[in-house]
Scaffold this motif. Structure first.
Motif, PDB file in Angstrom:
ATOM      1  N   LYS A  95       0.822  -1.209   0.000  1.00  0.00           N
ATOM      2  CA  LYS A  95       0.000   0.000   0.000  1.00  0.00           C
ATOM      3  C   LYS A  95       0.859   1.263   0.000  1.00  0.00           C
ATOM      4  CE  LYS A  95      -3.863  -2.153  -0.066  1.00  0.00           C
ATOM      5  NZ  LYS A  95      -4.692  -2.123  -1.298  1.00  0.00           N
ATOM      6  N   GLN A  96       1.989   1.226   0.738  1.00  0.00           N
ATOM      7  CA  GLN A  96       2.878   2.380   0.758  1.00  0.00           C
ATOM      8  C   GLN A  96       3.471   2.637  -0.619  1.00  0.00           C
ATOM      9  OE1 GLN A  96       3.657   4.419   3.559  1.00  0.00           O
ATOM     10  NE2 GLN A  96       4.544   5.688   1.938  1.00  0.00           N
ATOM     11  N   GLU A  97       3.895   1.568  -1.316  1.00  0.00           N
ATOM     12  CA  GLU A  97       4.434   1.724  -2.662  1.00  0.00           C
ATOM     13  C   GLU A  97       3.377   2.255  -3.627  1.00  0.00           C
ATOM     14  OE1 GLU A  97       6.001  -2.029  -3.731  1.00  0.00           O
ATOM     15  OE2 GLU A  97       7.746  -1.908  -2.382  1.00  0.00           O
ATOM     16  N   ALA A  98       2.161   1.776  -3.489  1.00  0.00           N
ATOM     17  CA  ALA A  98       1.098   2.273  -4.372  1.00  0.00           C
ATOM     18  C   ALA A  98       0.798   3.743  -4.089  1.00  0.00           C
ATOM     19  CB  ALA A  98      -0.168   1.429  -4.176  1.00  0.00           C
ATOM     20  N   TRP A  99       0.779   4.130  -2.817  1.00  0.00           N
ATOM     21  CA  TRP A  99       0.546   5.535  -2.458  1.00  0.00           C
ATOM     22  C   TRP A  99       1.657   6.429  -3.012  1.00  0.00           C
ATOM     23  CZ3 TRP A  99      -3.212   8.413  -0.071  1.00  0.00           C
ATOM     24  CH2 TRP A  99      -2.836   9.668   0.418  1.00  0.00           C
ATOM     25  N   ASN A 100       2.898   6.022  -2.831  1.00  0.00           N
ATOM     26  CA  ASN A 100       4.019   6.820  -3.326  1.00  0.00           C
ATOM     27  C   ASN A 100       3.988   6.942  -4.839  1.00  0.00           C
ATOM     28  OD1 ASN A 100       4.940   7.134  -0.706  1.00  0.00           O
ATOM     29  ND2 ASN A 100       6.363   5.403  -0.831  1.00  0.00           N
ATOM     30  N   ALA A 101       3.690   5.842  -5.515  1.00  0.00           N
ATOM     31  CA  ALA A 101       3.644   5.884  -6.979  1.00  0.00           C
ATOM     32  C   ALA A 101       2.547   6.828  -7.469  1.00  0.00           C
ATOM     33  CB  ALA A 101       3.430   4.477  -7.531  1.00  0.00           C
ATOM     34  N   GLY A 102       1.386   6.820  -6.797  1.00  0.00           N
ATOM     35  CA  GLY A 102       0.296   7.690  -7.215  1.00  0.00           C
ATOM     36  C   GLY A 102       0.596   9.160  -6.982  1.00  0.00           C
ATOM     37  N   THR A 103       1.135   9.481  -5.801  1.00  0.00           N
ATOM     38  CA  THR A 103       1.441  10.887  -5.514  1.00  0.00           C
ATOM     39  C   THR A 103       2.575  11.410  -6.384  1.00  0.00           C
ATOM     40  OG1 THR A 103       2.859  10.136  -3.689  1.00  0.00           O
ATOM     41  CG2 THR A 103       0.590  10.756  -3.147  1.00  0.00           C
ATOM     42  N   ILE A 104       3.566  10.571  -6.657  1.00  0.00           N
ATOM     43  CA  ILE A 104       4.660  11.006  -7.545  1.00  0.00           C
ATOM     44  C   ILE A 104       4.130  11.266  -8.956  1.00  0.00           C
ATOM     45  CG2 ILE A 104       6.778  10.224  -8.679  1.00  0.00           C
ATOM     46  CD1 ILE A 104       7.498   8.797  -6.061  1.00  0.00           C
ATOM     47  N   ILE A 114       1.127  12.287  -9.717  1.00  0.00           N
ATOM     48  CA  ILE A 114       0.401  13.565  -9.682  1.00  0.00           C
ATOM     49  C   ILE A 114       1.380  14.740  -9.695  1.00  0.00           C
ATOM     50  CG2 ILE A 114      -1.098  14.991  -8.241  1.00  0.00           C
ATOM     51  CD1 ILE A 114      -2.460  12.431  -7.304  1.00  0.00           C
ATOM     52  N   GLY A 115       2.480  14.615  -8.917  1.00  0.00           N
ATOM     53  CA  GLY A 115       3.469  15.678  -8.892  1.00  0.00           C
ATOM     54  C   GLY A 115       4.151  15.873 -10.224  1.00  0.00           C
ATOM     55  N   LYS A 116       4.438  14.800 -10.937  1.00  0.00           N
ATOM     56  CA  LYS A 116       5.067  14.920 -12.247  1.00  0.00           C
ATOM     57  C   LYS A 116       4.117  15.581 -13.249  1.00  0.00           C
ATOM     58  CE  LYS A 116       8.378  11.115 -11.897  1.00  0.00           C
ATOM     59  NZ  LYS A 116       8.821   9.802 -12.437  1.00  0.00           N
ATOM     60  N   LYS A 117       2.842  15.248 -13.155  1.00  0.00           N
ATOM     61  CA  LYS A 117       1.879  15.891 -14.050  1.00  0.00           C
ATOM     62  C   LYS A 117       1.789  17.388 -13.761  1.00  0.00           C
ATOM     63  CE  LYS A 117      -1.131  12.054 -15.305  1.00  0.00           C
ATOM     64  NZ  LYS A 117      -2.538  11.540 -15.311  1.00  0.00           N
ATOM     65  N   TRP A 118       1.813  17.758 -12.501  1.00  0.00           N
ATOM     66  CA  TRP A 118       1.786  19.179 -12.132  1.00  0.00           C
ATOM     67  C   TRP A 118       3.008  19.910 -12.673  1.00  0.00           C
ATOM     68  CZ3 TRP A 118       5.407  21.559  -8.890  1.00  0.00           C
ATOM     69  CH2 TRP A 118       5.113  22.897  -8.538  1.00  0.00           C
ATOM     70  N   LEU A 119       4.178  19.271 -12.542  1.00  0.00           N
ATOM     71  CA  LEU A 119       5.400  19.891 -13.032  1.00  0.00           C
ATOM     72  C   LEU A 119       5.380  20.021 -14.555  1.00  0.00           C
ATOM     73  CD1 LEU A 119       8.228  20.980 -12.401  1.00  0.00           C
ATOM     74  CD2 LEU A 119       9.088  18.635 -12.549  1.00  0.00           C
ATOM     75  N   GLY A 120       4.936  18.973 -15.236  1.00  0.00           N
ATOM     76  CA  GLY A 120       4.869  19.035 -16.697  1.00  0.00           C
ATOM     77  C   GLY A 120       3.868  20.070 -17.180  1.00  0.00           C
ATOM     78  N   HIS A 121       2.750  20.155 -16.478  1.00  0.00           N
ATOM     79  CA  HIS A 121       1.753  21.158 -16.870  1.00  0.00           C
ATOM     80  C   HIS A 121       2.288  22.575 -16.670  1.00  0.00           C
ATOM     81  CE1 HIS A 121      -2.241  22.862 -17.526  1.00  0.00           C
ATOM     82  NE2 HIS A 121      -2.031  23.629 -16.434  1.00  0.00           N
ATOM     83  N   GLU A 157      11.594  13.226  -6.345  1.00  0.00           N
ATOM     84  CA  GLU A 157      10.313  12.521  -6.298  1.00  0.00           C
ATOM     85  C   GLU A 157       9.629  12.710  -4.945  1.00  0.00           C
ATOM     86  OE1 GLU A 157      11.163   8.512  -7.252  1.00  0.00           O
ATOM     87  OE2 GLU A 157      11.290   8.880  -9.427  1.00  0.00           O
ATOM     88  N   ILE A 158      10.439  12.745  -3.872  1.00  0.00           N
ATOM     89  CA  ILE A 158       9.853  12.974  -2.553  1.00  0.00           C
ATOM     90  C   ILE A 158       9.273  14.388  -2.463  1.00  0.00           C
ATOM     91  CG2 ILE A 158      10.391  13.143  -0.097  1.00  0.00           C
ATOM     92  CD1 ILE A 158      12.401  10.933  -0.465  1.00  0.00           C
ATOM     93  N   TYR A 178       5.290  17.538  -1.030  1.00  0.00           N
ATOM     94  CA  TYR A 178       5.048  18.982  -0.994  1.00  0.00           C
ATOM     95  C   TYR A 178       4.138  19.486  -2.106  1.00  0.00           C
ATOM     96  CZ  TYR A 178       8.929  18.886   2.266  1.00  0.00           C
ATOM     97  OH  TYR A 178       9.735  18.623   3.335  1.00  0.00           O
ATOM     98  N   VAL A 179       3.872  18.630  -3.087  1.00  0.00           N
ATOM     99  CA  VAL A 179       3.018  19.061  -4.191  1.00  0.00           C
ATOM    100  C   VAL A 179       1.714  18.277  -4.197  1.00  0.00           C
ATOM    101  CG1 VAL A 179       2.833  19.199  -6.704  1.00  0.00           C
ATOM    102  CG2 VAL A 179       4.978  19.801  -5.582  1.00  0.00           C
ATOM    103  N   ALA A 180       1.825  16.925  -4.249  1.00  0.00           N
ATOM    104  CA  ALA A 180       0.623  16.112  -4.431  1.00  0.00           C
ATOM    105  C   ALA A 180      -0.189  15.980  -3.143  1.00  0.00           C
ATOM    106  CB  ALA A 180       1.008  14.731  -4.966  1.00  0.00           C
ATOM    107  N   GLU A 181       0.463  15.609  -2.032  1.00  0.00           N
ATOM    108  CA  GLU A 181      -0.281  15.351  -0.802  1.00  0.00           C
ATOM    109  C   GLU A 181      -1.032  16.577  -0.269  1.00  0.00           C
ATOM    110  OE1 GLU A 181       1.945  13.418   2.209  1.00  0.00           O
ATOM    111  OE2 GLU A 181       2.384  11.641   1.000  1.00  0.00           O
ATOM    112  N   PRO A 182      -0.455  17.798  -0.285  1.00  0.00           N
ATOM    113  CA  PRO A 182      -1.259  18.934   0.187  1.00  0.00           C
ATOM    114  C   PRO A 182      -2.500  19.211  -0.648  1.00  0.00           C
ATOM    115  CG  PRO A 182       1.071  19.481   0.219  1.00  0.00           C
ATOM    116  CD  PRO A 182       0.941  18.198  -0.516  1.00  0.00           C
ATOM    117  N   SER A 183      -2.485  18.781  -1.892  1.00  0.00           N
ATOM    118  CA  SER A 183      -3.647  19.026  -2.752  1.00  0.00           C
ATOM    119  C   SER A 183      -4.708  17.944  -2.636  1.00  0.00           C
ATOM    120  CB  SER A 183      -3.198  19.147  -4.208  1.00  0.00           C
ATOM    121  OG  SER A 183      -2.598  17.922  -4.629  1.00  0.00           O
ATOM    122  N   LEU A 184      -4.396  16.829  -1.980  1.00  0.00           N
ATOM    123  CA  LEU A 184      -5.366  15.751  -1.812  1.00  0.00           C
ATOM    124  C   LEU A 184      -6.329  16.090  -0.685  1.00  0.00           C
ATOM    125  CD1 LEU A 184      -3.021  12.628  -2.108  1.00  0.00           C
ATOM    126  CD2 LEU A 184      -4.564  13.530  -3.850  1.00  0.00           C
TER     127      LEU A 184
END
Length: 806
Positions: free
Chosen positions: A455-464, A466-473, A530-531, A536-542
Motif C-alpha cells: 500500500k505504501q508503494e502504491a501511495w508513493n507511486a500515485g502521488t509522484i 500527480i506531482g510529475k503531471k503538475w510539473l509538466g503542466h 520525487e519525494i 510537498y506538491v501532491a499530498e497537500p492538494s489531496l
C-alpha cells in the motif's frame, strides 16, 4: 509317465524339440562363459578361458545337465574374480599404502614402546616409495609413472646413517620490499621424508586421541565438530573460546619431543625433527592461520604434531571434567546421600558422555569442550562462577604447562542473545525453537507487513505521478507574460525578472520559480525530487480525510508488526504455559562472503555480479571450472549451517551470473547468447534447485575413503586461489608442470594472487585468504589437468613445488 498317452509321432517331436533347446542353451552358456573369461583375462592378466574350455571338452557329451551345471559354476567363479578386482579410487590407494607402512610400524612395538622407527621403518626404500606414492595421489598424478627405485635406496641409506642433509633439500621464498618475510619450504626429496614420518606418527598416536579432538582424524573432522556442538552439547549456560598464538620455538619443541618419548624410543627420529626445526622448514604455528586450507605454510607435519601436543590438553579436560562434575563438594548437600555422582559420571563417559544428558536431572554442573586442531571451544552448564573457574583452570594449563600464549578477547559469554560466539569460521549461537502457533503469528505479521508495504508503494507511486503531471503542466503552460501581470512591481519576482538574460527560455525561468518555492516550503532536506513532488506538491492538494486515513492505517500496521510475540501468544489458549526449546545454530558469515566476492572481483560495491577480469584470458573450461570449484566449496563448508538458504541465494545470484558476464566480456557478446552457447558447460555450476540434489549425492556416497578428512587433509577444504594468465609457454621458453610428481609440460604460466593476508581466527569463505605474502605474484606452471584440479579442489597448493622454477 505323462508321455504314455501320446502317439509315437508326438513323442518323437517333443523329444527332438527338448534336445534342441538343451543343446542351444548349452552352447549359449558356453559362449557366454568364454566371453567373460576373455574380458577377465584382459582386466587382470589372467586366462580363465582355458579352464572353462577344458571343462566343456572333458564333460560327457551324453549328459547335458552336467555340462550346464559346470558352466554355470564357472560363470559364478569368474564373475566373483572380476568383482574382487575393482579399480580403486586414489584415496583407497592412499589408505592401502598407509596400511603397508602400518604393518611395519606395529612390528617395532616392544616393551611398551615403539623402537627404532627411523632405522627399521622410515629409512626403508619401500616405505619411502609408498610415501612418494601418497604424495602423488594427493597431487592426482598417475603412480605408475617415473618410479625410480635407485633414488629411494640412496635416500634410505642417507637416513639410516644420519647423513641426510635437511638444509640442502629446502628452498626459500621471500617478499619484496624493505620488510622481508621469508617462507622456507621443502623440496620433493624432503617432503617424501616428512610424509613417511607423518604416516608413522599417525599409526602410533591415532588410537590414543580423545573424542573431543576433531582435526585431521579418520571420521572426525570439520563437519563432525559442528555436529558435536549442535547435537551433543545440551543447552549450556556459558561458552568461550581460546585464541592460541605461539610460533614453534625450542621450548615448545622440547615439550613435544618429551611427549613423544612416552610412546616412541628413537633418538634418530627426534634428531631429524630437530634438524627440520633448525632449518626453519618445520612450519608449525599455533593460531597463525586457519588450518585445513591446504596452504603451503601449513606443512606436512603440522597437523599430527599439533594433535600430539594438544592431546595433553584433551586429557587435562577430562581431569577437569571429573573435578567439576563428579567431585563437586556442594552437590551431595542438596541430594540424597545414596546417589553417587562419581558413578553417574563414569556411566556417562562409558555411554558417550552427552547422548543421554537430557535425562540426567541430578547433574547440576556440566562442562564441554570441542577442539579442531588449535581452535578450542568450551561450554559450561552452571553458574557464572563455575564458568569463570573452569576458564581460569584451562587458561593456566595452556599458559603454564603447554607454554602457549592466549589472546583471550571474548571471555566467558552467556549463550543467550543473538551475538553468539565465533568458532571454526562460523557463528555459533542459541535460538528458541518456535512452536507452530509462534510460526503462525510470525507468518501473520509478515503478511501484514507485506500488505502495508504494498500500500505504501502504491501511495508513493500515485502521488509522484500527480506531482510529475503538475510539473509538466507548469513547464508547458506558464509564460513570461502571464508571470509579469501576476506579480507586483516591488516584489522579489519582478526584481528577478529584470535581471533575466536575453534569450532565456521559459523552462529556465520556471526553474528559478521552483527554487524560490522550495525555499519557501523548506524542502532542501528531501532525499530526491520525487519525494518533493510527492510530499510537498501532491499530498497537500489531496483531500485531508484521505491523507489522514492512509497514515492512520500505516501507524496501526507499525504498532502491530512491532508488538511483542509473547503478548500476542498470551491471547492464544494453552500456549503461555509451555516452555520453548532452545537449539544451537551454526551460521555461515554471509556478509563476510559478500566482502570476499567484492575483493575477488565477482561483485560490485552495490552487490551486483560483475566480470572477473583476471580470468578473461583463460580458456572457457578453466573459467567455468574456477566458478564451479567455488560453488562446490561453499556446498561442502556450509552444508551444516542453518542459513544455508542465504548461501544458495549467493550462489545462484552472484557466482553463476558472474561466470556468464566473464564469458560475455571475453567474447564481447550478449549474456543471453552466452547462456545459449555454453548451456551444457554452465550446467557444471549447480543452480539453487540443483544444490540440494548435490548434497544428497555426497551424503549417499558409499566410498567413505573419498570423504575421510584424515586422508583428504588440505584437499577437502582447500581454499580457492585466483590465478591470472602470465604468458604462454613456447619452445624457446619451455616449462614443466610444478605439481610434484607430474612429468607433463605446462602450456601456460600463471600468476598467483594473494588478495588478503588475514590472520587467525579467520572466517572460512571458500578463498585462500591466508596465503603467505611471499607467494604473492609468484609464477607457477601448470598443465591443463592440474589447473582444473586446483580450481575444482581436487588438489591443494601444498602439491605445488614453488621452487621448481627459480
Amino acid at each position: 509317465m505323462r508321455l504314455l498317452g501320446l502317439s509315437s509321432v508326438c513323442k518323437a517331436n517333443l523329444l527332438k524339440r527338448a534336445i534342441l533347446q538343451s543343446v542351444n542353451l548349452t552352447r549359449f552358456i558356453s559362449s557366454l562363459s568364454t566371453n567373460i573369461g576373455k574380458s577377465a583375462a584382459r582386466l587382470h592378466s589372467r586366462t580363465y578361458y582355458s579352464s572353462a574350455a577344458e571343462t566343456y571338452v572333458n564333460t560327457d557329451k551324453g549328459t547335458g545337465k552336467r555340462t550346464l551345471a559346470k558352466n554355470l559354476a564357472c560363470l559364478v567363479e569368474e564373475s566373483s574374480c572380476v568383482d574382487e578386482r575393482k579399480p580403486r579410487s586414489r584415496m583407497e590407494l592412499k589408505r592401502y599404502f598407509e596400511l603397508r607402512i602400518k604393518k611395519k610400524v606395529k612390528e617395532q612395538y616392544m616393551n611398551g614402546k615403539f623402537q627404532d622407527l627411523m632405522a627399521k621403518v622410515i629409512a626403508n626404500p619401500d616405505t619411502l616409495q609408498d610415501a612418494y606414492n601418497c604424495i602423488r595421489l594427493n597431487s592426482n598424478v598417475d603412480i605408475s609413472l617415473n618410479n625410480d627405485r635407485a633414488s629411494f635406496e640412496s635416500m634410505a641409506e642417507e637416513l639410516c646413517c644420519g647423513s641426510f642433509d635437511v638444509i640442502a633439500n629446502t628452498f626459500c621464498v621471500s617478499t619484496k620490499g624493505a620488510r622481508k618475510e621469508t617462507l622456507v619450504l621443502p623440496n620433493l626429496k624432503l617432503k617424501i621424508v616428512q610424509e613417511a614420518i607423518r604416516i608413522v606418527l599417525e599409526v602410533v598416536y591415532k588410537p590414543h586421541f580423545c573424542k573431543i579432538s576433531h582435526g585431521c582424524r579418520s571420521g572426525r573432522g570439520h563437519s563432525t565438530a559442528l555436529k558435536y556442538i549442535r547435537k551433543e552439547i545440551c543447552n549450556p549456560d556459558w561458552w568461550f573460546t581460546f585464541y592460541i598464538n605461539r610460533k614453534l620455538d625450542a621450548c615448545v619443541l622440547d615439550k613435544i619431543i618429551a611427549t613423544m618419548e612416552d610412546k616412541i624410543e628413537d633418538p634418530s627420529l627426534y634428531a631429524i625433527i630437530r634438524s627440520m626445526f633448525d632449518a626453519h622448514v618445520l612450519n608449525l604455528e599455533f593460531g597463525g592461520f586457519p588450518k585445513g586450507h591446504g596452504l603451503p605454510q601449513e606443512g606436512v607435519l603440522s597437523p599430527i604434531l599439533i594433535n600430539i601436543y594438544l592431546d595433553l590438553f584433551d586429557h587435562e579436560f577430562y581431569r577437569l571434567s571429573m573435578k567439576y562434575e563428579a567431585l563437586d563438594p556442594g552437590f551431595l548437600s542438596n541430594q540424597d546421600g545414596s546417589h553417587s555422582k562419581l558413578r553417574t559420571w563414569f556411566r556417562r563417559q562409558r555411554k558417550g558422555n552427552d547422548l543421554n544428558c537430557k535425562n540426567e536431572k541430578n547433574v547440576s554442573i556440566r562442562v564441554h569442550s570441542c577442539r579442531f586442531m588449535d581452535e578450542i571451544f568450551c561450554a559450561v552448564s552452571g553458574s557464572k562462577e563455575v564458568a569463570l573457574s573452569f576458564e581460569s583452570d584451562i587458561l593456566n594449563y595452556l599458559q603454564n604447562s603447554l607454554l602457549l600464549d592466549i589472546d583471550n578477547q571474548t571471555g566467558v559469554l552467556p549463550n543467550e542473545g543473538p551475538q553468539g560466539i565465533r568458532f571454526l569460521g562460523y557463528l555459533v549461537r542459541k535460538s528458541v525453537r518456535e512452536s507452530p502457533a509462534m510460526k503462525a503469528v510470525h507468518k501473520l505479521k509478515e503478511k501484514v507487513n507485506l500488505f502495508a508495504l504494498q500500500k505504501q508503494e502504491a501511495w508513493n507511486a500515485g502521488t509522484i505521478r500527480i506531482g510529475k503531471k503538475w510539473l509538466g503542466h507548469g513547464l508547458k503552460k506558464v509564460k513570461e507574460s502571464e508571470i509579469k501581470h501576476l506579480a507586483d512591481c516591488n516584489s522579489v519576482l519582478s526584481q528577478i525578472s529584470c535581471f533575466r538574460k536575453a534569450g532565456m527560455e521559459t523552462d529556465h525561468w520556471y526553474k528559478l520559480l521552483l527554487k524560490i518555492w522550495m525555499q519557501d516550503v523548506k524542502a532542501k532536506a528531501a532525499k530526491s525530487e520525487e519525494i518533493i513532488l510527492s510530499k510537498y506538491v501532491a499530498e497537500p492538494s489531496l483531500p485531508q480525510e484521505l491523507t489522514d486515513s492512509f497514515y492512520e492505517f500505516q501507524r496501526r500496521t507499525e504498532e502491530y508488526v512491532s508488538s511483542e510475540t509473547a503478548s500476542t501468544l498470551a491471547l492464544l489458549p494453552n500456549l503461555s504455559s509451555k516452555k520453548s526449546d532452545s537449539v544451537t545454530e551454526i551460521i555461515a558469515p554471509v556478509d563476510v562472503i559478500k566482502k570476499r566476492l567484492l575483493r575477488y572481483g565477482l561483485a560490485t560495491y552495490e552487490g551486483y555480479p560483475r566480470t572477473t577480469s583476471l580470468l578473461v584470458l583463460q580458456d572457457n573450461d578453466q573459467i567455468i571450472s574456477w566458478f564451479s570449484g567455488l560453488v562446490r566449496r561453499w556446498l561442502r563448508w556450509c552444508s551444516q549451517c542453518d542459513n544455508f538458504g542465504d548461501v544458495k541465494l549467493l550462489i545462484s545470484d552472484q557466482v553463476r551470473k558472474s561466470c556468464i558476464r566473464t564469458l560475455a566480456a571475453k567474447y564481447r557478446i550478449h549474456e543471453n547468447e552466452i547462456e545459449k552457447r555454453f548451456d551444457s558447460q554452465l550446467s557444471r555450476i549447480p543452480s539453487t534447485q540443483e544444490i540440494e540434489q548435490e548434497m544428497e549425492n555426497e551424503t549417499s556416497d558409499t566410498q567413505s575413503f573419498d570423504n575421510d578428512e584424515a586422508l583428504m587433509y588440505g584437499i577437502s577444504y582447500s581454499g580457492l586461489c585466483l590465478l591470472s594468465l602470465a604468458r604462454v609457454v613456447t619452445q624457446s621458453r619451455p616449462c614443466n608442470c610444478f605439481v610434484m610428481g607430474c612429468p607433463s609440460p605446462a602450456p601456460s604460466v600463471y600468476t598467483l594472487h594473494v588478495m588478503e593476508r588475514q590472520k587467525f581466527p579467520g572466517w572460512k569463505t571458500g578463498f585462500s585468504s591466508c596465503i603467505h605474502p611471499s607467494l604473492n605474484k609468484r609464477r607457477i606452471g601448470l598443465c591443463k589437468q592440474h589447473l582444473k584440479d586446483l580450481y575444482l579442489g581436487h588438489i591443494a597448493l601444498q602439491s605445488i613445488d614453488f621452487g621448481a622454477w627459480k
